[in-house]
Design a protein around this motif. Structure first.
Motif, PDB file in Angstrom:
ATOM      1  N   VAL A  60       0.781  -1.064  -0.007  1.00 52.15           N
ATOM      2  CA  VAL A  60       0.048   0.072   0.018  1.00 52.15           C
ATOM      3  C   VAL A  60       1.075   1.332   0.107  1.00 52.15           C
ATOM      4  O   VAL A  60       1.798   1.574   0.702  1.00 52.15           O
ATOM      5  CB  VAL A  60      -0.986   0.199   1.228  1.00 52.15           C
ATOM      6  N   LYS A  62      -0.859   4.519  -0.807  1.00 54.08           N
ATOM      7  CA  LYS A  62      -1.473   5.485  -0.024  1.00 54.08           C
ATOM      8  C   LYS A  62      -2.782   4.952   0.311  1.00 54.08           C
ATOM      9  O   LYS A  62      -3.375   4.298  -0.365  1.00 54.08           O
ATOM     10  CB  LYS A  62      -1.733   6.709  -0.767  1.00 54.08           C
ATOM     11  N   SER A  63      -3.117   4.638   1.708  1.00 55.53           N
ATOM     12  CA  SER A  63      -4.347   4.190   2.184  1.00 55.53           C
ATOM     13  C   SER A  63      -5.549   4.997   1.610  1.00 55.53           C
ATOM     14  O   SER A  63      -5.627   6.061   1.060  1.00 55.53           O
ATOM     15  CB  SER A  63      -4.516   3.984   3.671  1.00 55.53           C
ATOM     16  N   SER A  64      -6.706   4.311   1.504  1.00 59.20           N
ATOM     17  CA  SER A  64      -7.947   4.827   1.044  1.00 59.20           C
ATOM     18  C   SER A  64      -8.345   6.029   2.194  1.00 59.20           C
ATOM     19  O   SER A  64      -8.165   5.883   3.448  1.00 59.20           O
ATOM     20  CB  SER A  64      -8.928   3.949   0.839  1.00 59.20           C
ATOM     21  N   GLN A  65      -8.854   7.144   1.541  1.00 60.15           N
ATOM     22  CA  GLN A  65      -9.573   8.141   2.254  1.00 60.15           C
ATOM     23  C   GLN A  65     -10.894   8.065   2.575  1.00 60.15           C
ATOM     24  O   GLN A  65     -11.563   7.827   1.719  1.00 60.15           O
ATOM     25  CB  GLN A  65      -8.986   9.411   1.805  1.00 60.15           C
ATOM     26  N   GLU A  72     -16.021   6.120   1.328  1.00 58.13           N
ATOM     27  CA  GLU A  72     -14.474   6.266   0.751  1.00 58.13           C
ATOM     28  C   GLU A  72     -14.624   7.500  -0.334  1.00 58.13           C
ATOM     29  O   GLU A  72     -15.482   7.721  -1.243  1.00 58.13           O
ATOM     30  CB  GLU A  72     -14.382   5.065  -0.309  1.00 58.13           C
ATOM     31  N   ALA A  75      -9.651   6.390  -3.453  1.00 60.84           N
ATOM     32  CA  ALA A  75      -9.282   5.014  -3.468  1.00 60.84           C
ATOM     33  C   ALA A  75      -8.080   4.585  -3.133  1.00 60.84           C
ATOM     34  O   ALA A  75      -7.164   5.377  -2.969  1.00 60.84           O
ATOM     35  CB  ALA A  75      -9.555   4.227  -5.089  1.00 60.84           C
ATOM     36  N   GLU A  76      -7.831   3.453  -2.413  1.00 60.63           N
ATOM     37  CA  GLU A  76      -6.524   3.097  -2.071  1.00 60.63           C
ATOM     38  C   GLU A  76      -5.533   2.844  -3.275  1.00 60.63           C
ATOM     39  O   GLU A  76      -5.988   2.414  -4.208  1.00 60.63           O
ATOM     40  CB  GLU A  76      -6.464   1.592  -1.383  1.00 60.63           C
ATOM     41  N   ALA A  78      -2.137   1.253  -4.436  1.00 61.41           N
ATOM     42  CA  ALA A  78      -1.242   0.052  -4.032  1.00 61.41           C
ATOM     43  C   ALA A  78      -0.803  -0.765  -5.151  1.00 61.41           C
ATOM     44  O   ALA A  78      -1.083  -0.829  -6.287  1.00 61.41           O
ATOM     45  CB  ALA A  78      -1.986  -1.040  -3.036  1.00 61.41           C
TER      46      ALA A  78
END
Length: 133
Positions: A60, A62-65, A72, A75-76, A78
């Motif tokens: 990952v 950048k994680s999803s916000q 959401e 989106a994540e 990864a």
């Protein structure tokens, strides 16, 4: 010569038909190996990874916000390397089985018998060898 006549000659060649049969059988064989990997090999590997499927392995970035409501927003991001590993395992197994099949086929296939040397040639060789002494 018309286009239809040329096409008929092209299709009637043995190589084209053999190639078509090989492609169809190869596609079906690929599905069999994929089912083997998805149904047997990957679950066995998943048993060692605490139930996490190999296809779900990812890095990952950048994680999803999520917004305040839990929806959401972004989106994540990864790198999903697990699918690549699973596809690589598919490829290696397919290549291994094809190699083993061709090895067995070549062992079973009888080589063309070499024709026996005629007696007059054998006699001439014997005379030649005696003259050399």
């Amino acid at each position: 010569m018309g286009l239809i006549t040329e096409f008929k000659e092209f299709i009637s060649r043995g190589n084209v038909v053999d190639l078509a049969v090989g492609v169809v059988i190869g596609a079906a064989f690929g599905k069999i190996v994929t089912a083997l990997v998805d149904g047997i090999v990957m679950p066995a590997i998943g048993a060692f990874t605490k139930g996490v499927s190999v296809s779900e392995w990812k890095y990952v970035i950048k994680s999803s916000q999520l917004d305040s409501a839990g929806k959401e927003v972004a989106a994540e991001l990864a790198i999903r390397y697990g699918m690549f590993i699973q596809t690589l395992i598919d490829f290696v197994l397919i290549a291994l089985v094809i190699f083993l099949f061709l090895k067995a086929y070549n062992r079973v296939r009888t080589p063309a018998a070499t024709p026996a040397t005629p007696e007059d040639v054998l006699l001439l060789r014997e005379i030649r060898d005696l003259l050399k002494k």
